[in-house]
Design an enzyme around this catalytic site. Sequence first.
Site, PDB file in Angstrom:
ATOM      1  N   HIS A 174     -13.800  -1.461  -0.926  1.00 33.61           N
ATOM      2  CA  HIS A 174     -12.746  -1.119   0.038  1.00 33.61           C
ATOM      3  C   HIS A 174     -13.021  -1.789   1.396  1.00 33.61           C
ATOM      4  CE1 HIS A 174      -9.357   1.872   0.021  1.00 33.61           C
ATOM      5  NE2 HIS A 174      -9.321   1.489   1.272  1.00 33.61           N
ATOM      6  N   SER A 194       0.832  -1.209   0.000  1.00 35.20           N
ATOM      7  CA  SER A 194       0.000   0.000   0.000  1.00 35.20           C
ATOM      8  C   SER A 194       0.869   1.262   0.000  1.00 35.20           C
ATOM      9  CB  SER A 194      -0.865  -0.018   1.264  1.00 35.20           C
ATOM     10  OG  SER A 194      -1.448   1.238   1.491  1.00 35.20           O
ATOM     11  N   TYR A 241      -2.078   5.533  -4.421  1.00 43.08           N
ATOM     12  CA  TYR A 241      -3.089   6.556  -4.139  1.00 43.08           C
ATOM     13  C   TYR A 241      -2.667   7.793  -4.877  1.00 43.08           C
ATOM     14  CZ  TYR A 241      -5.724   4.141  -0.555  1.00 43.08           C
ATOM     15  OH  TYR A 241      -6.555   3.269   0.095  1.00 43.08           O
ATOM     16  N   LYS A 251      -8.635  -0.534  -8.802  1.00 44.67           N
ATOM     17  CA  LYS A 251      -9.305  -1.094  -7.620  1.00 44.67           C
ATOM     18  C   LYS A 251     -10.410  -0.159  -7.144  1.00 44.67           C
ATOM     19  CE  LYS A 251      -8.044  -2.563  -2.910  1.00 44.67           C
ATOM     20  NZ  LYS A 251      -8.524  -1.474  -2.079  1.00 44.67           N
ATOM     21  N   THR A 307      -5.989   2.782  -6.718  1.00 49.71           N
ATOM     22  CA  THR A 307      -7.238   2.737  -5.952  1.00 49.71           C
ATOM     23  C   THR A 307      -8.088   3.945  -6.299  1.00 49.71           C
ATOM     24  OG1 THR A 307      -6.209   1.523  -4.155  1.00 49.71           O
ATOM     25  CG2 THR A 307      -8.220   2.699  -3.614  1.00 49.71           C
TER      26      THR A 307
HETATM   27  C1  GLV Z   1      -6.873   2.685   3.593  1.00 51.12           C
HETATM   28  O1  GLV Z   1      -6.789   2.148   2.532  1.00 51.12           O
HETATM   29  C2  GLV Z   1      -7.893   2.472   4.538  1.00 51.12           C
HETATM   30  O2  GLV Z   1      -8.914   1.858   4.187  1.00 51.12           O
HETATM   31  O3  GLV Z   1      -7.735   2.906   5.674  1.00 51.12           O
END
Ligand code: GLV
Length: 387
Positions: free
Chosen positions: A276, A107, A130, A252, A156
């Site tokens: 998510h 991530s 991100y 995503k 994402t």
């Molecule tokens: C980050 O991706 C979260 O969901 O905190």
Amino acid sequence: MPVITNIEDLKRMHKRRTPKMFYDYAESGSWTEQTFRENTTDFEKIRLRQRVAVDMADRTTKTTMIGQDVAMPVGLAPVGLTGMQCADGEIKAAKAAEKFGVPFTLSTMSICSIEDVAENTEKPFWFQVYTLRDDEFMTRLMARAKDAKCSAIMITLDLQILGQRHKDLKNGLTAPPKFTAKTIADLATKWSWGIEMLQTKRRFFGNIVGHAKEVTDPSSLSTWTADSFDQSLDWARVAELRKMWDGPVILKGILDVEDAKKAVEIGADAIIVSNHGGRQLDGALSSIRMLEQIVDAVGDKIEVHLDSGIRSGQDVLKAMALGAKGTYIGRAFVHGLGAMGEAGVTKALEVIHKELDLTMALCGHRDINTVDRDTLLVPKDFAGDWT
Ligand code: GLV
């Protein structure tokens, strides 16, 4: 050593061993948590067809995801703050995934940096992006992922702003934790976590601190996402990012047929049907409910993957039977990591693999690639009649 037979066992151990603010960070959804709950309860509504007297010798769960060989169609999803569940958590999870033969996705919000993971692993991993407002940072981030030999990026799309998770606010979530009476009292009962954490230097957002400008409090996820994330992200920008990376791109956070079609248009290699993990739009439908219509619309043009709600091999089988070409686990591997570090992630993968393998056999299949819609019994109104 306790006998671990399922992901629930690891989850209980994770809760005992890890500070409350990090366990809660993983195990929560946004607002009422309706979508978070339904991601798992909707899987339960789908049943499996028992088939008998079928040769079940020589089984395989091997397949490919975006053209890369995988031991089973289960990747490790990008999870923020993984290195707070356990010291050097991203490195440990990446190592377990590498040995098992499944993809690990780092991530942007990780504690260990891209470089940390690259130095401590041998095979290429995937990197989740991100989109931040700072263009220079974005260009460098992509270049860092290239230098680290990441073999795919995952952009994402469902988190330009952070969904509110009540527990994180109440717990005062930061990485590393700030010392307050409440956190000190909690940390006093989590001493093995603390001892390991004191032995690593990786306690901050490794991809951000020292790399991104204008972040007022880099220890607070909510502050730096609000400060830095590009709220104006649109399909034109996604198309630009696609062009910046000369390798596979996975998008995503697709939960709608129209968005899936856009992903095809901009030339993505795969999409992940995802909400998510129920952490963003509370009230959205579960991923597994949306899967079949998205596969029907774009499955012949793009690889469709799924995350959100996978806690077992049975869930993986159901998603594959509904047309997914791959799935991801987030919480399921984080429970393993929080419970026992790298060995716990390996255990989570073993548990899911065994469940997948045996369930597939009991459904009359020897090869995960032959599992299809006929393997399932899906209630007629499963997708729902929404207007
Ligand atoms: C980050 O991706 C979260 O969901 O905190």
